[in-house]
Write a protein that holds these residues in place. Structure first.
Motif, PDB file in Angstrom:
ATOM      1  N   PRO A  95      37.385  76.049  70.204  1.00 24.83           N
ATOM      2  CA  PRO A  95      37.979  76.528  71.463  1.00 24.83           C
ATOM      3  C   PRO A  95      39.488  76.777  71.387  1.00 24.83           C
ATOM      4  CG  PRO A  95      37.144  74.264  71.689  1.00 24.83           C
ATOM      5  CD  PRO A  95      36.628  74.804  70.393  1.00 24.83           C
ATOM      6  N   VAL A  96      40.208  75.994  70.602  1.00 24.51           N
ATOM      7  CA  VAL A  96      41.660  76.199  70.491  1.00 24.51           C
ATOM      8  C   VAL A  96      41.955  77.562  69.848  1.00 24.51           C
ATOM      9  CG1 VAL A  96      43.632  75.416  69.124  1.00 24.51           C
ATOM     10  CG2 VAL A  96      42.350  73.778  70.507  1.00 24.51           C
ATOM     11  N   VAL A  97      41.205  77.881  68.798  1.00 22.41           N
ATOM     12  CA  VAL A  97      41.413  79.153  68.086  1.00 22.41           C
ATOM     13  C   VAL A  97      41.031  80.323  68.999  1.00 22.41           C
ATOM     14  CG1 VAL A  97      40.749  80.529  66.074  1.00 22.41           C
ATOM     15  CG2 VAL A  97      40.930  78.033  65.882  1.00 22.41           C
ATOM     16  N   LEU A  98      39.912  80.171  69.684  1.00 18.60           N
ATOM     17  CA  LEU A  98      39.439  81.259  70.528  1.00 18.60           C
ATOM     18  C   LEU A  98      40.383  81.499  71.708  1.00 18.60           C
ATOM     19  CD1 LEU A  98      37.631  82.409  73.016  1.00 18.60           C
ATOM     20  CD2 LEU A  98      37.268  83.354  70.741  1.00 18.60           C
ATOM     21  N   ALA A  99      40.860  80.414  72.321  1.00 21.34           N
ATOM     22  CA  ALA A  99      41.779  80.574  73.462  1.00 21.34           C
ATOM     23  C   ALA A  99      43.059  81.265  72.999  1.00 21.34           C
ATOM     24  CB  ALA A  99      42.092  79.220  74.086  1.00 21.34           C
ATOM     25  N   LYS A 100      43.508  80.929  71.799  1.00 23.87           N
ATOM     26  CA  LYS A 100      44.719  81.565  71.260  1.00 23.87           C
ATOM     27  C   LYS A 100      44.486  83.067  71.057  1.00 23.87           C
ATOM     28  CE  LYS A 100      48.853  81.764  69.646  1.00 23.87           C
ATOM     29  NZ  LYS A 100      49.858  81.913  70.702  1.00 23.87           N
ATOM     30  N   TRP A 146      32.995  73.490  75.719  1.00 22.15           N
ATOM     31  CA  TRP A 146      33.824  74.487  75.018  1.00 22.15           C
ATOM     32  C   TRP A 146      34.605  75.330  76.026  1.00 22.15           C
ATOM     33  CZ3 TRP A 146      34.185  79.760  74.948  1.00 22.15           C
ATOM     34  CH2 TRP A 146      34.718  80.373  73.805  1.00 22.15           C
ATOM     35  N   LEU A 147      33.898  75.787  77.068  1.00 21.77           N
ATOM     36  CA  LEU A 147      34.544  76.674  78.048  1.00 21.77           C
ATOM     37  C   LEU A 147      35.579  75.915  78.884  1.00 21.77           C
ATOM     38  CD1 LEU A 147      34.707  79.531  79.160  1.00 21.77           C
ATOM     39  CD2 LEU A 147      32.820  78.995  80.708  1.00 21.77           C
ATOM     40  N   GLU A 148      35.310  74.643  79.134  1.00 19.39           N
ATOM     41  CA  GLU A 148      36.284  73.848  79.895  1.00 19.39           C
ATOM     42  C   GLU A 148      37.625  73.824  79.136  1.00 19.39           C
ATOM     43  OE1 GLU A 148      35.079  69.785  80.722  1.00 19.39           O
ATOM     44  OE2 GLU A 148      37.167  69.258  81.210  1.00 19.39           O
ATOM     45  N   ARG A 152      41.205  75.900  80.303  1.00 23.67           N
ATOM     46  CA  ARG A 152      42.483  75.213  80.573  1.00 23.67           C
ATOM     47  C   ARG A 152      43.580  75.718  79.629  1.00 23.67           C
ATOM     48  NH1 ARG A 152      41.344  69.151  80.186  1.00 23.67           N
ATOM     49  NH2 ARG A 152      43.532  69.043  80.836  1.00 23.67           N
ATOM     50  N   LEU A 153      43.211  75.971  78.376  1.00 24.08           N
ATOM     51  CA  LEU A 153      44.212  76.497  77.432  1.00 24.08           C
ATOM     52  C   LEU A 153      44.646  77.914  77.823  1.00 24.08           C
ATOM     53  CD1 LEU A 153      42.724  75.211  74.048  1.00 24.08           C
ATOM     54  CD2 LEU A 153      44.935  74.543  75.023  1.00 24.08           C
ATOM     55  N   MET A 154      43.667  78.735  78.250  1.00 26.89           N
ATOM     56  CA  MET A 154      44.023  80.112  78.646  1.00 26.89           C
ATOM     57  C   MET A 154      44.925  80.109  79.879  1.00 26.89           C
ATOM     58  SD  MET A 154      40.800  82.686  77.882  1.00 26.89           S
ATOM     59  CE  MET A 154      39.831  82.217  79.291  1.00 26.89           C
ATOM     60  N   ARG A 155      44.799  79.056  80.702  1.00 29.34           N
ATOM     61  CA  ARG A 155      45.671  78.915  81.875  1.00 29.34           C
ATOM     62  C   ARG A 155      47.088  78.481  81.524  1.00 29.34           C
ATOM     63  NH1 ARG A 155      44.087  78.569  87.006  1.00 29.34           N
ATOM     64  NH2 ARG A 155      41.829  78.686  87.147  1.00 29.34           N
ATOM     65  N   GLY A 156      47.270  78.087  80.260  1.00 26.62           N
ATOM     66  CA  GLY A 156      48.596  77.628  79.844  1.00 26.62           C
ATOM     67  C   GLY A 156      48.827  76.143  80.055  1.00 26.62           C
ATOM     68  N   GLU A 157      47.755  75.402  80.402  1.00 29.14           N
ATOM     69  CA  GLU A 157      47.897  73.948  80.603  1.00 29.14           C
ATOM     70  C   GLU A 157      48.124  73.236  79.280  1.00 29.14           C
ATOM     71  OE1 GLU A 157      44.743  71.737  82.518  1.00 29.14           O
ATOM     72  OE2 GLU A 157      44.530  73.298  84.039  1.00 29.14           O
ATOM     73  N   GLU A 158      48.782  72.086  79.343  1.00 27.69           N
ATOM     74  CA  GLU A 158      48.804  71.225  78.162  1.00 27.69           C
ATOM     75  C   GLU A 158      47.520  70.396  78.203  1.00 27.69           C
ATOM     76  OE1 GLU A 158      52.408  69.029  76.881  1.00 27.69           O
ATOM     77  OE2 GLU A 158      51.039  67.316  76.816  1.00 27.69           O
ATOM     78  N   VAL A 159      46.713  70.517  77.185  1.00 29.56           N
ATOM     79  CA  VAL A 159      45.359  69.956  77.255  1.00 29.56           C
ATOM     80  C   VAL A 159      45.232  68.654  76.468  1.00 29.56           C
ATOM     81  CG1 VAL A 159      42.934  70.379  76.629  1.00 29.56           C
ATOM     82  CG2 VAL A 159      44.281  72.196  77.709  1.00 29.56           C
ATOM     83  N   GLN A 160      44.700  67.659  77.176  1.00 24.42           N
ATOM     84  CA  GLN A 160      44.241  66.421  76.547  1.00 24.42           C
ATOM     85  C   GLN A 160      42.728  66.415  76.799  1.00 24.42           C
ATOM     86  OE1 GLN A 160      46.657  64.796  75.158  1.00 24.42           O
ATOM     87  NE2 GLN A 160      48.379  65.666  76.304  1.00 24.42           N
ATOM     88  N   HIS A 161      41.936  66.344  75.781  1.00 21.49           N
ATOM     89  CA  HIS A 161      40.484  66.398  76.007  1.00 21.49           C
ATOM     90  C   HIS A 161      39.772  65.501  74.997  1.00 21.49           C
ATOM     91  CE1 HIS A 161      36.614  68.240  77.175  1.00 21.49           C
ATOM     92  NE2 HIS A 161      36.304  68.046  75.910  1.00 21.49           N
ATOM     93  N   GLN A 162      39.094  64.493  75.488  1.00 22.52           N
ATOM     94  CA  GLN A 162      38.271  63.648  74.629  1.00 22.52           C
ATOM     95  C   GLN A 162      36.835  63.818  75.095  1.00 22.52           C
ATOM     96  OE1 GLN A 162      39.252  61.756  71.933  1.00 22.52           O
ATOM     97  NE2 GLN A 162      41.186  62.844  72.262  1.00 22.52           N
ATOM     98  N   GLY A 163      36.071  64.649  74.445  1.00 25.14           N
ATOM     99  CA  GLY A 163      34.717  64.925  74.927  1.00 25.14           C
ATOM    100  C   GLY A 163      33.670  64.573  73.885  1.00 25.14           C
ATOM    101  N   ARG A 164      32.453  65.024  74.165  1.00 29.82           N
ATOM    102  CA  ARG A 164      31.345  64.759  73.242  1.00 29.82           C
ATOM    103  C   ARG A 164      31.481  65.625  71.982  1.00 29.82           C
ATOM    104  NH1 ARG A 164      25.272  66.134  75.132  1.00 29.82           N
ATOM    105  NH2 ARG A 164      24.232  65.938  73.118  1.00 29.82           N
ATOM    106  N   TYR A 165      31.938  66.856  72.158  1.00 31.68           N
ATOM    107  CA  TYR A 165      32.006  67.783  71.019  1.00 31.68           C
ATOM    108  C   TYR A 165      33.432  68.063  70.537  1.00 31.68           C
ATOM    109  CZ  TYR A 165      27.251  68.745  72.630  1.00 31.68           C
ATOM    110  OH  TYR A 165      25.952  68.625  73.019  1.00 31.68           O
ATOM    111  N   PHE A 166      34.404  67.931  71.431  1.00 33.69           N
ATOM    112  CA  PHE A 166      35.776  68.327  71.069  1.00 33.69           C
ATOM    113  C   PHE A 166      36.793  67.265  71.426  1.00 33.69           C
ATOM    114  CE2 PHE A 166      33.392  72.199  72.178  1.00 33.69           C
ATOM    115  CZ  PHE A 166      33.368  72.788  70.921  1.00 33.69           C
ATOM    116  N   GLN A 167      37.756  67.081  70.544  1.00 36.27           N
ATOM    117  CA  GLN A 167      38.891  66.195  70.800  1.00 36.27           C
ATOM    118  C   GLN A 167      40.153  67.038  70.611  1.00 36.27           C
ATOM    119  OE1 GLN A 167      36.306  64.960  68.554  1.00 36.27           O
ATOM    120  NE2 GLN A 167      35.459  64.215  70.498  1.00 36.27           N
ATOM    121  N   VAL A 168      40.876  67.226  71.700  1.00 35.15           N
ATOM    122  CA  VAL A 168      42.080  68.062  71.651  1.00 35.15           C
ATOM    123  C   VAL A 168      43.213  67.265  72.275  1.00 35.15           C
ATOM    124  CG1 VAL A 168      43.117  70.236  72.413  1.00 35.15           C
ATOM    125  CG2 VAL A 168      40.693  70.171  71.832  1.00 35.15           C
TER     126      VAL A 168
END
Ligand code: FMN
Length: 350
Positions: A95-100, A146-148, A152-168
């Protein structure tokens, strides 16, 4: 509230939409052709183009296949008005690469970019790459998380995410979108988890082509699901065969049906690779039609007046984006712009 009707096209990422071997439309999925197609669509008044995503050609692996994201970036640079919608299967990009990438194309296009999340049907495309093809509903759990993150990244938010599939952690992307919060989000998929995802996170739901009553029921279903923010909007895919008279349109429909019958081997190959759980396959099997994603099942074969009236009825039912398919594409796209668009404008004005 009814939004104005927008009309889009499918890019020819894997060539012809109705039948592979058509003497009137030689196979061509090249960049050169797609560039010309989209520039012409823009000048004819079409509002958006969907660039579907398939890495390998899903029909025959020896045939060319346009790459969705690099082609979308180039289209963004070459066009000036049309909205560019790139499809994305979440399991292919972090998701980080795709949002970029999405924010980069947003900048190149000057705020005309959108993503279309699709949760995949072609098991072979994913598994042969050594990637995990999760079962249907788990693909949606993965896609929702993934979409969540992407949203948030596409919105320009600073993202903290600890989920089942992704840790950002501490992730923020610049430049952010300018002039609006973020690129638009479409979702293409029809199953109950797809509808939940649409209600929770999409701006626009793309529905496979099917009769008006079925589309009305689907719209009511999604409107009844929990949602925050702006109401969800609706798009419909449809293959159009329009002629001066209904008889001429039916004759062309039969020509394409006969040609499509020659693709039996390809259809068997596609079926063998398709996850039997996907709703799209069940919808497609219900109706005789030509084209993909429901094809002509929405009833868009007829005289110019009939087709315009039918499309106006979908608009009245809540569809505000029509995604058209044609064959041969360029010729029929011009015919539609010349003969159906003015009638539709007239009906809408009335
Ligand atoms: C408008 C639209 C566009 C689509 N584009 C793609 C695409 O680019 N690539 C792809 O693999 N699938 C595409 N699909 C198919 C989805 O991957 C498919 O519907 C998926 O199986 C979702 O599952 P579901 O229909 O069971 O919810 C599209 C579907 C729709 C309705």
């Amino acid at each position: 509230m009814t939004h104005p009707l927008r009309i889009g096209i499918w890019a020819l990422v894997h060539g012809n939409r109705a039948a592979l071997n058509d003497p009137e439309e030689p196979y061509d999925a090249s960049w050169r052709r797609n560039r010309g197609l989209v520039l012409e669509a823009e000048s004819l008044g079409y509002d958006c183009v969907l660039v579907a995503q398939h890495t390998m050609n899903p029909h025959r692996t020896d045939l060319g296949q346009l790459e969705a994201w690099t082609a979308s970036a180039a289209l963004a640079a070459e066009t000036s008005r049309i909205e560019i919608i790139a499809a994305i299967k979440p399991m292919l990009y972090h998701p980080v690469v795709l949002a970029k990438m999405a924010l980069q194309i947003e900048e190149i296009s000057g705020g005309r970019f959108a993503i279309n999340l699709v949760n995949a049907w072609n098991r072979k495309e994913i598994e042969d790459a050594g990637l995990v093809f999760r079962e249907h509903d788990e693909r949606y759990a993965y896609g929702a998380e993934w979409l969540e993150v992407v949203e948030r990244l596409m919105r320009g938010e600073e993202v903290q995410h600890q989920g089942r599939y992704f840790q950002v952690k501490d992730y923020v992307l610049r430049p952010a979108a300018r002039g609006r919060a973020r690129p638009r989000i479409y979702v293409g998929g029809e199953s109950p988890p797809a509808r939940d995802l649409v209600a929770a996170r999409a701006d626009v739901w793309f529905i496979n082509g099917q009769p008006l009553e079925d589309v009305q029921a689907l719209i009511a279903d999604v409107r009844a699901r929990p949602r925050q923010g702006e109401p969800v909007r609706f798009g419909l895919s449809t293959f159009v065969i329009a002629r001066e008279t209904e008889e001429e349109a039916q004759a062309e429909y039969r020509r394409l049906l006969d040609l499509a019958a020659q693709d039996a081997e390809i259809k068997a190959y596609v079926k063998a690779n398709t996850d039997p759980a996907v709703a799209m396959r069940k919808t497609q099997a219900k109706f005789q039609s030509v084209g993909t994603n429901g094809g002509t099942a929405a009833g868009t074969v007829g005289s110019y007046d009939q087709v315009a009236a039918r499309l106006a009825a979908f608009h009245a039912a809540g569809i505000d984006t029509l995604l058209t398919q044609f064959q041969p594409f360029e010729r029929e796209m011009r015919r539609f712009a010349e003969n159906v668009m003015p009638r539709l404008a007239h009906l809408r004005a009335a």
